[in-house]
Design an enzyme around this catalytic site. Structure first.
Site, PDB file in Angstrom:
ATOM      1  N   ASN A  12       7.697   3.981  -6.357  1.00 57.18           N
ATOM      2  CA  ASN A  12       8.169   3.031  -5.361  1.00 57.18           C
ATOM      3  C   ASN A  12       8.824   1.809  -6.011  1.00 57.18           C
ATOM      4  OD1 ASN A  12       8.471   1.528  -3.033  1.00 57.18           O
ATOM      5  ND2 ASN A  12       6.371   1.852  -2.317  1.00 57.18           N
TER       6      ASN A  12
ATOM      7  N   HIS B 197      -4.598   3.348   7.863  1.00 57.98           N
ATOM      8  CA  HIS B 197      -4.581   1.888   7.789  1.00 57.98           C
ATOM      9  C   HIS B 197      -4.591   1.285   9.190  1.00 57.98           C
ATOM     10  CE1 HIS B 197      -2.349   1.932   3.640  1.00 57.98           C
ATOM     11  NE2 HIS B 197      -3.440   2.678   3.638  1.00 57.98           N
TER      12      HIS B 197
ATOM     13  N   ARG C 247      -8.912   1.863   6.988  1.00 55.63           N
ATOM     14  CA  ARG C 247      -8.801   0.690   6.119  1.00 55.63           C
ATOM     15  C   ARG C 247      -8.333  -0.485   6.961  1.00 55.63           C
ATOM     16  NH1 ARG C 247      -4.259  -0.601   1.542  1.00 55.63           N
ATOM     17  NH2 ARG C 247      -3.314  -1.534   3.383  1.00 55.63           N
TER      18      ARG C 247
ATOM     19  N   TYR D 148      -0.831  -9.419   1.802  1.00 58.59           N
ATOM     20  CA  TYR D 148      -0.738  -7.995   1.500  1.00 58.59           C
ATOM     21  C   TYR D 148      -1.377  -7.168   2.615  1.00 58.59           C
ATOM     22  CZ  TYR D 148      -1.883  -3.399   0.112  1.00 58.59           C
ATOM     23  OH  TYR D 148      -2.001  -2.030   0.147  1.00 58.59           O
TER      24      TYR D 148
ATOM     25  N   ASP E 109      -8.887  -3.212   1.034  1.00 56.46           N
ATOM     26  CA  ASP E 109      -8.153  -3.257  -0.234  1.00 56.46           C
ATOM     27  C   ASP E 109      -7.915  -4.717  -0.621  1.00 56.46           C
ATOM     28  OD1 ASP E 109      -6.459  -2.888  -2.377  1.00 56.46           O
ATOM     29  OD2 ASP E 109      -5.132  -1.485  -1.348  1.00 56.46           O
TER      30      ASP E 109
ATOM     31  N   HIS F  20      -6.376  -5.458  -3.476  1.00 55.95           N
ATOM     32  CA  HIS F  20      -5.069  -5.345  -4.138  1.00 55.95           C
ATOM     33  C   HIS F  20      -4.936  -6.158  -5.427  1.00 55.95           C
ATOM     34  CE1 HIS F  20      -0.797  -3.933  -3.803  1.00 55.95           C
ATOM     35  NE2 HIS F  20      -1.468  -2.944  -3.298  1.00 55.95           N
TER      36      HIS F  20
ATOM     37  N   ARG G 147      -8.731   6.920  -7.777  1.00 52.65           N
ATOM     38  CA  ARG G 147      -7.639   6.976  -6.796  1.00 52.65           C
ATOM     39  C   ARG G 147      -6.316   7.487  -7.368  1.00 52.65           C
ATOM     40  NH1 ARG G 147      -6.747   5.813  -2.353  1.00 52.65           N
ATOM     41  NH2 ARG G 147      -5.324   4.069  -2.628  1.00 52.65           N
TER      42      ARG G 147
ATOM     43  N   HIS H  35      -4.608   8.081  -3.899  1.00 56.00           N
ATOM     44  CA  HIS H  35      -3.599   7.220  -3.284  1.00 56.00           C
ATOM     45  C   HIS H  35      -2.668   8.092  -2.434  1.00 56.00           C
ATOM     46  CE1 HIS H  35      -0.717   3.905  -3.220  1.00 56.00           C
ATOM     47  NE2 HIS H  35       0.224   4.678  -3.735  1.00 56.00           N
TER      48      HIS H  35
ATOM     49  N   ASP I  14       4.623   6.173   0.216  1.00 57.25           N
ATOM     50  CA  ASP I  14       5.468   6.178  -0.992  1.00 57.25           C
ATOM     51  C   ASP I  14       5.185   7.372  -1.902  1.00 57.25           C
ATOM     52  OD1 ASP I  14       3.098   5.340  -2.166  1.00 57.25           O
ATOM     53  OD2 ASP I  14       3.942   3.527  -3.057  1.00 57.25           O
TER      54      ASP I  14
ATOM     55  N   TRP J 278       0.763  -8.921  -7.223  1.00 55.85           N
ATOM     56  CA  TRP J 278       0.998  -8.483  -5.843  1.00 55.85           C
ATOM     57  C   TRP J 278       0.024  -7.417  -5.447  1.00 55.85           C
ATOM     58  CZ3 TRP J 278       2.521  -3.726  -3.693  1.00 55.85           C
ATOM     59  CH2 TRP J 278       2.619  -3.762  -2.278  1.00 55.85           C
TER      60      TRP J 278
HETATM   61 MG   LIG Z   1      -4.333   0.552  -2.521  1.00 58.99          MG
END
Ligand SMILES: [Mg+2]
Length: 405
Positions: free
Chosen positions: A39, A124, A149, A161, A213, A215, A286, A315, A319, A405
């Site tokens: 991505n 999500h 999530r 995020y 998450d 992140h 993950r 994951h 993406d 990020w």
């Molecule tokens: Mg994640």
């Protein structure tokens, strides 16, 4: 006996977002597909394949999956890293696809057969304010999901995020020639997140698997505090609490909380996660089939994890293309310590460009019975959606400094 590879080409298409797909053809007319999407850096992998890998593939025997993997990994010398490993992943998925088609079997059968009837999926739910978040979680449950999530906005921040202010679907990458700049303040997040997740738990009751998450943004001390404060929310996991480079951080976190930890979406090889697994510093690994060496390497990582009661949970947002998503579902059906698969869903155009045998229903995924990976590419349709520059966001703290990020 499979005929040798006579063609290798890269398909870059953007049905809703960019995907890089490797297509291999054999002399006897079999076609295998692999996903090489990274991505925000898609064209780097496309070049790595076109300029350096594809010329090596013509003439090889695609039945020799492990030897091909070792040739590309050990033969690179400058090995590992996200671009190299995404390219190797794509080749690996494509030759597994060919092997399945040659055998007339779905790949999960070649991996030892099903160890479960279906695999649990999570999706999500995000909203800026709590009431809307609760509504979104309810909507996801009505879609059949048994695992969600949850991400919310943070008072005092403009952007966070995992959340859009005005939409309940979050897609981090944005088209354009430069990344969107998000703001971040860890203290504000830590003051707010525990109350949000505890409220979600109170709203949904005890049975829904609830995930969150962080992140990659917290210090070891902050991560330990968050894990402890989230214990009443009984999370299925807390994801990416600290930056992936600082693995010692997890020792401190583990000393202070029993909240399960999930890490690994940015890892490329078993060497990135062997210490986390063997020291039991995480509960879920993950790594994704598109980024960590394909089915062949994920099997090794998951086998190591099984010894230490660490479970697989790849994951899987939009993406990773429907090709590697399918590969992940085959692994999920045939891997004993597979726990759950992230499933954000895809743009309807992506379902059309990548017709697939895998399916979602009632909160679970199944790879289907089509030979190989069971994911094809409609190349004529793919050609109508050329690459468009797009980036993941970057983040700055309130004083303007770059942060994770
Ligand atoms: Mg994640």
């Amino acid at each position: 006996m499979t005929d040798r590879i006579i063609g290798a080409e890269v398909i870059v298409t953007s049905p809703g977002r960019n995907y890089v797909t490797l297509k291999l053809q054999t002399a006897d007319g079999l076609v295998g597909y692999g996903d090489a999407t990274v991505n925000g850096r898609e064209l780097a992998v496309a070049s790595y394949l076109r300029d350096h890998i594809n010329p090596l593939l013509v003439g090889i025997d695609p039945a020799q999956i492990e030897d091909t993997w070792q040739y590309l990994y050990r033969g690179a010398y400058w090995r590992r890293g996200p671009i190299t490993m995404a390219a190797i992943s794509a080749v690996d998925l494509a030759v597994w696809d060919i092997k399945g088609k040659a055998a007339g079997m779905p790949v999960y059968q070649l991996l030892g057969g099903a160890v479960r009837d279906r695999i649990l999926a999570y999706t999500h739910a995000s909203a800026w304010e709590l009431p809307e978040l609760l509504d979104t979680v309810d909507a996801r449950r009505q879609d059949g999901f048994r695992a969600v999530r949850a991400q919310s906005g943070v008072p005092g921040l403009e952007t966070v995020y995992g959340v859009h202010r005005d939409a309940h679907d979050y897609e981090p990458a944005s088209r354009g020639t430069a990344p969107v700049v998000e703001s971040w303040d860890t203290d504000a997040y830590l003051r707010h997140a525990p109350s949000v997740l505890t409220a979600v738990r109170e709203h949904v009751g005890p049975e829904l698997a609830l995930l969150h998450d962080a992140h990659h943004r917290l210090t070891p001390q902050q991560a330990a505090r968050l894990g402890k404060e989230l214990e009443p929310a009984d999370l299925f996991w807390l994801e990416d609490v600290t930056p992936a480079e600082n693995q010692d951080a997890l020792r401190l976190v583990r000393q202070h909380t029993t909240t399960p930890l999930a890490i690994g979406e940015v890892f490329n090889t078993i060497y990135d996660c062997k210490d986390l697994i063997t020291e039991q510093l995480i509960d879920f690994i993950r790594v994704a089939a598109a980024h960590a060496g394909g089915i062949s390497h994920l099997r090794k990582i998951f086998a190591l994890a099984d010894v230490y009661q660490v479970r697989a949970a790849p994951h899987g947002p939009s993406d990773v293309s429907p090709v590697s998503f399918g590969a992940s579902v085959h692994l999920g059906l045939s891997t004993h310590n597979f726990a759950i698969q992230e499933y954000m869903g895809y743009d309807p155009l992506a379902h059309e460009v990548f017709p697939h045998s895998w399916s979602f229903s009632d909160g679970y995924l199944h790879p289907g019975e089509a030979p190989g990976l069971g994911v094809e590419v409609d190349e004529q349709l793919a050609a109508k959606f050329p690459y468009e520059p797009a980036y993941l966001p970057v983040a700055r703290t309130l004083d303007g400094a770059m942060t994770d990020w």
